[in-house]
Design a protein around this motif. Structure first.
Motif, short mmCIF file in Angstrom:
data_model
loop_
_atom_site.label_atom_id
_atom_site.label_comp_id
_atom_site.label_asym_id
_atom_site.label_seq_id
_atom_site.Cartn_x
_atom_site.Cartn_y
_atom_site.Cartn_z
N PHE A 56 -1.94 -14.67 8.91
CA PHE A 56 -0.67 -14.04 9.26
C PHE A 56 -0.90 -12.63 9.83
CE2 PHE A 56 0.33 -17.05 5.80
CZ PHE A 56 1.09 -17.95 6.55
N GLY A 57 -2.09 -12.38 10.31
CA GLY A 57 -2.37 -11.10 10.96
C GLY A 57 -2.86 -10.02 10.03
N GLY A 58 -3.05 -10.36 8.75
CA GLY A 58 -3.54 -9.37 7.79
C GLY A 58 -5.06 -9.22 7.83
N GLY A 59 -5.57 -8.35 6.97
CA GLY A 59 -7.01 -8.08 6.95
C GLY A 59 -7.79 -9.01 6.04
N GLY A 60 -7.08 -9.77 5.20
CA GLY A 60 -7.73 -10.71 4.29
C GLY A 60 -8.67 -10.04 3.30
N LEU A 61 -8.37 -8.81 2.95
CA LEU A 61 -9.25 -8.05 2.05
C LEU A 61 -9.20 -8.64 0.64
CD1 LEU A 61 -10.90 -5.50 2.58
CD2 LEU A 61 -8.99 -4.14 1.75
N ASP A 62 -10.32 -8.58 -0.07
CA ASP A 62 -10.31 -9.04 -1.46
C ASP A 62 -9.61 -7.98 -2.32
OD1 ASP A 62 -12.58 -7.40 -3.11
OD2 ASP A 62 -13.03 -7.50 -0.97
N PRO A 63 -9.01 -8.40 -3.47
CA PRO A 63 -8.22 -7.46 -4.28
C PRO A 63 -8.99 -6.22 -4.75
CG PRO A 63 -7.72 -9.71 -4.91
CD PRO A 63 -8.88 -9.79 -3.95
N LEU A 64 -10.28 -6.38 -5.10
CA LEU A 64 -11.03 -5.20 -5.56
C LEU A 64 -11.14 -4.17 -4.43
CD1 LEU A 64 -12.70 -3.52 -7.51
CD2 LEU A 64 -14.69 -4.94 -6.96
N SER A 65 -11.51 -4.63 -3.23
CA SER A 65 -11.61 -3.69 -2.10
C SER A 65 -10.25 -3.09 -1.80
CB SER A 65 -12.14 -4.41 -0.85
OG SER A 65 -13.41 -4.94 -1.10
N TYR A 66 -9.20 -3.90 -1.96
CA TYR A 66 -7.86 -3.39 -1.70
C TYR A 66 -7.49 -2.28 -2.70
CZ TYR A 66 -2.91 -3.11 -0.84
OH TYR A 66 -1.66 -2.64 -0.55
N GLY A 67 -7.92 -2.43 -3.94
CA GLY A 67 -7.70 -1.37 -4.92
C GLY A 67 -8.39 -0.09 -4.49
N LEU A 68 -9.64 -0.22 -4.01
CA LEU A 68 -10.38 0.96 -3.56
C LEU A 68 -9.67 1.61 -2.37
CD1 LEU A 68 -14.00 -0.55 -3.74
CD2 LEU A 68 -12.94 1.02 -5.40
N LEU A 69 -9.14 0.77 -1.48
CA LEU A 69 -8.40 1.27 -0.31
C LEU A 69 -7.15 2.04 -0.77
CD1 LEU A 69 -7.59 -0.83 2.87
CD2 LEU A 69 -5.81 0.50 1.77
N THR A 70 -6.44 1.46 -1.73
CA THR A 70 -5.22 2.10 -2.26
C THR A 70 -5.57 3.47 -2.84
OG1 THR A 70 -4.31 -0.08 -2.76
CG2 THR A 70 -3.29 1.79 -3.88
N ALA A 71 -6.70 3.52 -3.55
CA ALA A 71 -7.12 4.80 -4.16
C ALA A 71 -7.45 5.84 -3.09
CB ALA A 71 -8.30 4.58 -5.09
N GLU A 72 -8.08 5.40 -2.00
CA GLU A 72 -8.40 6.36 -0.93
C GLU A 72 -7.13 6.97 -0.35
OE1 GLU A 72 -11.24 7.51 -0.25
OE2 GLU A 72 -12.60 6.05 -1.16
N ILE A 73 -6.14 6.10 -0.07
CA ILE A 73 -4.88 6.60 0.50
C ILE A 73 -4.15 7.47 -0.53
CG2 ILE A 73 -2.60 5.91 1.42
CD1 ILE A 73 -4.93 5.38 3.35
N GLY A 74 -4.17 7.04 -1.79
CA GLY A 74 -3.49 7.80 -2.84
C GLY A 74 -4.11 9.17 -3.08
N LYS A 75 -5.42 9.26 -2.87
CA LYS A 75 -6.10 10.55 -3.01
C LYS A 75 -5.59 11.52 -1.94
CE LYS A 75 -10.64 11.66 -3.31
NZ LYS A 75 -12.07 11.36 -3.08
N GLY A 76 -5.30 10.95 -0.79
CA GLY A 76 -4.82 11.79 0.31
C GLY A 76 -3.37 12.18 0.13
N CYS A 77 -2.53 11.22 -0.20
CA CYS A 77 -1.09 11.52 -0.31
C CYS A 77 -0.39 10.41 -1.09
CB CYS A 77 -0.49 11.63 1.10
SG CYS A 77 1.31 11.69 1.11
N SER A 78 0.21 10.77 -2.22
CA SER A 78 0.87 9.78 -3.08
C SER A 78 2.07 9.14 -2.40
CB SER A 78 1.34 10.43 -4.38
OG SER A 78 0.24 10.75 -5.17
N SER A 79 2.82 9.93 -1.63
CA SER A 79 4.02 9.37 -0.98
C SER A 79 3.63 8.33 0.07
CB SER A 79 4.84 10.47 -0.32
OG SER A 79 5.53 11.21 -1.30
N THR A 80 2.48 8.52 0.72
CA THR A 80 2.02 7.53 1.70
C THR A 80 1.51 6.29 0.96
OG1 THR A 80 1.38 9.34 3.14
CG2 THR A 80 0.51 7.16 3.70
N ARG A 81 0.76 6.50 -0.11
CA ARG A 81 0.28 5.36 -0.93
C ARG A 81 1.45 4.53 -1.44
NH1 ARG A 81 2.18 4.23 -5.37
NH2 ARG A 81 2.03 6.41 -5.99
N ALA A 82 2.57 5.18 -1.72
CA ALA A 82 3.74 4.45 -2.24
C ALA A 82 4.19 3.37 -1.26
CB ALA A 82 4.88 5.43 -2.53
N LEU A 83 3.97 3.56 0.02
CA LEU A 83 4.35 2.51 0.98
C LEU A 83 3.46 1.29 0.80
CD1 LEU A 83 6.11 1.51 3.29
CD2 LEU A 83 4.47 2.49 4.90
#
Ligand SMILES: Cc1cc2nc3c(=O)[nH]c(=O)nc-3n(C[C@H](O)[C@H](O)[C@H](O)COP(=O)(O)OP(=O)(O)OC[C@H]3O[C@@H](n4cnc5c(N)ncnc54)[C@H](O)[C@@H]3O)c2cc1C
Length: 387
Positions: A56-83
């Motif tokens: 469906f056009g997604g990245g097909g990332l595994d959940p663990l990597s997705y958690g790491l990705l979420t943490a990277e964005i959250g480290k930068g800005c919580s309001s952006t991570r909220a999306l």
């Protein structure tokens, strides 16, 4: 740190967070808005659809990597991570799991590309923790449903295109996707928040909104038991990583400050009591990260134990984010109480995590119910050999 090799999407999230989000997070907070160009870049980099299936056009990332990705964005800005939490986890992952093939084809490609943003509409002015008591109602009318009621605190609700809405009829809850273009839907932005100020929170009103039956998610009456609980599992996993993100940002800030600031003829980092503050914060951060990695690994293996572990991780990391940011404010002294430095914002953002996606008290109820079953001592059978 995880021993996993870093996925390119996680590396991209890190670069985006370092170059764009972290330097501007204070500005987004003060202006109460993450601007569209930032959300656009999040989508362009494939980060909004990272966890969604490739077909469906997604990245097909595994959940663990997705958690790491979420943490990277959250480290930068919580309001952006909220999306990421609402659009990709609460709505996107839930649709990918619970939606029909037609529903997935209809919404996921636009969501993966960021052409349409989605939000999660459960809470109401009078209903929060007791989510099964929602007052927003639906009634069947011909082959359609008519929704009436009001939602509150809806993250990204002010600008979202799609709303995953929970409504009740004679005590049964069902879940629907409501499109912003449907007549009778209106949103009112919320301001004056403690934190999450850039995350476009809104109140949402449904005034006789007619929704086609094709927009019902799952079966009628299973809106909370299946759809809602599935969504909250994905959401809690995301928020658990958000706690790690805030704690890590706070540790980096306090270390940097302690390395540079001098008092009593020595750097702060040379004072043993400051070292003790830093050590305690780092130990908490590592413990929280390990817990989240464990949930990610369980999810990667398709292990159902991930559900309860996600509750525990969310409970623990929201608490430790609060404690670590409080320590960071202490290390910064007066400057920790001033918005020219980031730690006062991190401190405010941490508090939100103890309230959303099931407050700490709700997590304690869930964890204790589990514990009372799981940690029951088995009856000891006397060995006849010793009689
Ligand atoms: C920044 C922000 C973003 C949000 N985003 C969204 C969103 O996108 N979508 C959405 O649907 N909602 C969202 N919410 C709402 C959020 O989910 C609720 O605030 C949360 O569920 C708590 O509900 P409440 O605020 O009504 O508090 P209440 O349920 O009124 O609880 C008040 C206090 O009582 C405690 N309490 C309640 N029941 C019990 C109990 N049985 N035992 C012990 N203690 C109890 C709670 O822990 C809390 O401390 C958001 C909220 C915030 C602040």
């Amino acid at each position: 740190m995880t021993t996993q090799t870093i996925h390119p999407l996680v590396a991209s999230a890190r670069a985006f967070a370092e170059e764009t989000l972290r330097p501007r997070a204070g500005e987004f907070d003060q202006q109460e808005c993450v601007p569209r160009d930032v959300l656009h870049e999040l989508a362009e980099r494939g980060l909004l659809g990272a966890i969604l299936p490739r077909e469906f056009g997604g990245g097909g990332l595994d959940p663990l990597s997705y958690g790491l990705l979420t943490a990277e964005i959250g480290k930068g800005c919580s309001s952006t991570r909220a999306l990421l939490t609402v659009h990709a986890s609460l709505v996107g992952e839930t649709l990918a799991r619970m939606g029909s093939s037609d529903q997935k084809r209809r919404w996921l490609p636009d969501m993966a590309a960021g052409r349409r943003l989605a939000c999660f509409a459960l809470s109401e002015p009078d209903i929060g923790s007791e989510a099964t008591a929602v007052k927003t109602s639906y009634r069947a009318q011909g082959g359609e449903f008519v929704i009436n009621g009001q939602k509150k605190w809806i993250t990204y609700g002010a600008i979202a295109d799609l709303f995953l809405v929970f409504a009740a009829s004679e005590g049964e809850i069902s879940a629907f996707i409501v499109d912003r273009t449907m007549e009778g839907l209106s949103t009112k932005p919320m301001s004056g928040l403690l934190a999450s100020r850039g995350a476009h929170l809104a109140e949402v009103k449904f005034d006789n909104v007619v929704v086609p039956k094709e927009n019902l998610i799952g079966r009628l009456g299973t809106g909370f038991t299946f759809v809602g609980n599935t969504a909250l599992f994905y959401g809690r996993y995301s928020v658990a990583w958000a706690g790690v993100a805030i704690a890590e940002a706070a540790v980096e800030e306090m270390v940097e400050y302690a390395r540079n600031r001098q008092q009593f003829g020595k750097k702060l980092r040379q004072h043993q009591m400051v070292q003790s503050l830093i050590a305690g914060a780092v130990a908490k951060l590592h413990a929280g990260r390990a817990l989240c990695e464990k949930v990610g690994q369980l999810r990667n293996q398709g292990d159902d134990a991930a559900v309860m572990e996600a509750n525990i991780a969310k409970y623990v990391t929201s608490k430790l984010a609060m404690e670590v940011t409080l320590t960071a404010v202490q290390v910064f002294g007066g400057n920790g109480c001033w918005n020219a430095y980031p730690v006062e914002r991190l401190f405010r953002e941490a508090k939100i995590l103890e309230i959303i996606e099931g407050s700490s008290q709700i997590q304690e109820m869930l964890i204790s119910e589990h514990a009372i079953r799981h940690y029951r001592r088995r009856q000891h059978r006397p060995s006849f050999a010793n009689v």
